[in-house]
Design a protein around this motif. Sequence first.
Motif, PDB file in Angstrom:
ATOM      1  N   HIS A 128     -36.998 -30.354   0.180  1.00  0.00           N
ATOM      2  CA  HIS A 128     -36.819 -29.558   1.397  1.00  0.00           C
ATOM      3  C   HIS A 128     -36.206 -28.164   1.185  1.00  0.00           C
ATOM      4  N   CYS A 167     -33.182 -36.297   7.434  1.00  0.00           N
ATOM      5  CA  CYS A 167     -33.910 -35.957   8.667  1.00  0.00           C
ATOM      6  C   CYS A 167     -34.485 -34.544   8.512  1.00  0.00           C
ATOM      7  N   PRO A 168     -35.765 -34.427   8.165  1.00  0.00           N
ATOM      8  CA  PRO A 168     -36.366 -33.092   7.967  1.00  0.00           C
ATOM      9  C   PRO A 168     -36.317 -32.255   9.238  1.00  0.00           C
ATOM     10  N   PHE A 169     -36.093 -30.950   9.078  1.00  0.00           N
ATOM     11  CA  PHE A 169     -36.118 -30.033  10.224  1.00  0.00           C
ATOM     12  C   PHE A 169     -37.562 -29.808  10.663  1.00  0.00           C
ATOM     13  N   GLN A 170     -37.711 -29.284  11.858  1.00  0.00           N
ATOM     14  CA  GLN A 170     -39.049 -28.983  12.384  1.00  0.00           C
ATOM     15  C   GLN A 170     -39.525 -27.603  11.924  1.00  0.00           C
ATOM     16  N   THR A 171     -38.690 -26.903  11.135  1.00  0.00           N
ATOM     17  CA  THR A 171     -38.959 -25.497  10.831  1.00  0.00           C
ATOM     18  C   THR A 171     -39.905 -25.259   9.649  1.00  0.00           C
ATOM     19  N   GLY A 172     -40.389 -26.318   9.020  1.00  0.00           N
ATOM     20  CA  GLY A 172     -41.282 -26.116   7.869  1.00  0.00           C
ATOM     21  C   GLY A 172     -40.574 -26.380   6.554  1.00  0.00           C
ATOM     22  N   ALA A 203     -33.599 -29.866   5.632  1.00  0.00           N
ATOM     23  CA  ALA A 203     -33.375 -31.211   6.171  1.00  0.00           C
ATOM     24  C   ALA A 203     -31.889 -31.447   6.337  1.00  0.00           C
ATOM     25  N   TYR A 253     -35.281 -20.401   8.255  1.00  0.00           N
ATOM     26  CA  TYR A 253     -34.415 -21.345   8.983  1.00  0.00           C
ATOM     27  C   TYR A 253     -33.077 -20.644   9.186  1.00  0.00           C
TER      28      TYR A 253
END
Length: 289
Positions: A41, A7-12, A15, A243
Motif C-alpha cells: 500500500h 483496511c485499505p484506503f479508498q484513495t488508490g 492503508a 493521499y
Amino acid sequence: MSKPEVCPFQTGFGAAIINLDLSQPLTAESFKIWEDAFEKHGVVVLRGQNFTDAQHVEFSKWFGKLEDFPDPKDQASGLPTVLRVSNVERDSNRIKPIDDAGHKSFWLGTSDWHTDSSYRPILSKASLLFSREIPKAGGDTMFAHTGLAFDALPAAKKAEIEHLVVVHDFEETRRRNNLPSRPEAIRKANPPVRQPLVRRLADGRRALLLGSHIAYVEGMDYEKSKALIAELTEFATRPAFTYRHKWRLGDLVMWDNRCTMHRAMEYDMQNERRVLHRTTVAGDAPLLV
Ligand SMILES: [Fe+2]
C-alpha cells in the motif's frame, strides 16, 4: 488483543492498520502483517498510539538498519536515529523564530514535495513519523504515489525519461530561496549526488524519483530541466495519485520512500506547536554506481 487488520484506503493507495498496540512487544506475525501492508500500500497508518522514542526505534529496526542524524539538536531523547520534525526548539522548548535560517530552509524544504534523504548516496527505504504534538488546524502531510504516477504516463513520455540522471543536492532549497548556504564542512559531508529519474523497484515496477532536493537533470539545459521536473511533479501530484493525512495525536505513519514522495501543509507555525518524531530505515545500496 486480536490480530492486526489492514483496511485499505479508498484513495488508490495507503492503508490503516487496526488492533495493534506498539507499546507492547511486537510478534513476528504482527510484523509480517505490517510488512505486507507496507509493501502493498505504500503508506501505512496506525492511530491511537502511545510509545516511547526507544520503542519507536525498536519497532523501526524490524524493517532494517536505521539512518543517523548527527546533529544533536535534531535528535529526540538523545537517540541519533530519532529525528525531531518540529517548529519547537529542543533545548528551550520554545517555538522557533519564523526568520531563523535553519528553520526557514527546513520548512521550505519539507513543505515542498520531496523524497526523504534523496540527497544521500543511498536512498532511504522508509520513514516512520509519529505525532507527539499537533496544531489545532493544518499541518497535514500529503503523499503522492510516484509508482502509480509513472504507470499512468504515456508510453512516449516513459521512453523519453527512463534513462535520465538527476542531481540531488541538499543545498538546492537554500539556493532557490536565497538563503545562506550551510557551513563548508557540512556541505562537504553532503555533496550533490546522482540519482535515476526513474527507479526500478525490486518487483520490477518503476517509480519516478522526484522532490525538492533536485538541482538539475544531467546533460540537459537548465531551463528545460526545470520545466521537465515541474511537469512530472505536477502530473505525479494529481488527486488520483495523492493521499492527505490529517494528523491526530498518537498517529504513526510509515511510508515507502521508494515509490512515494510527500510534503507538509501549512499551519500557524508562529503560534502553534507541531512536534513529530521520525525514524528512517536505510536503503541497501546506491541506485547508480
Ligand atoms: Fe519528509
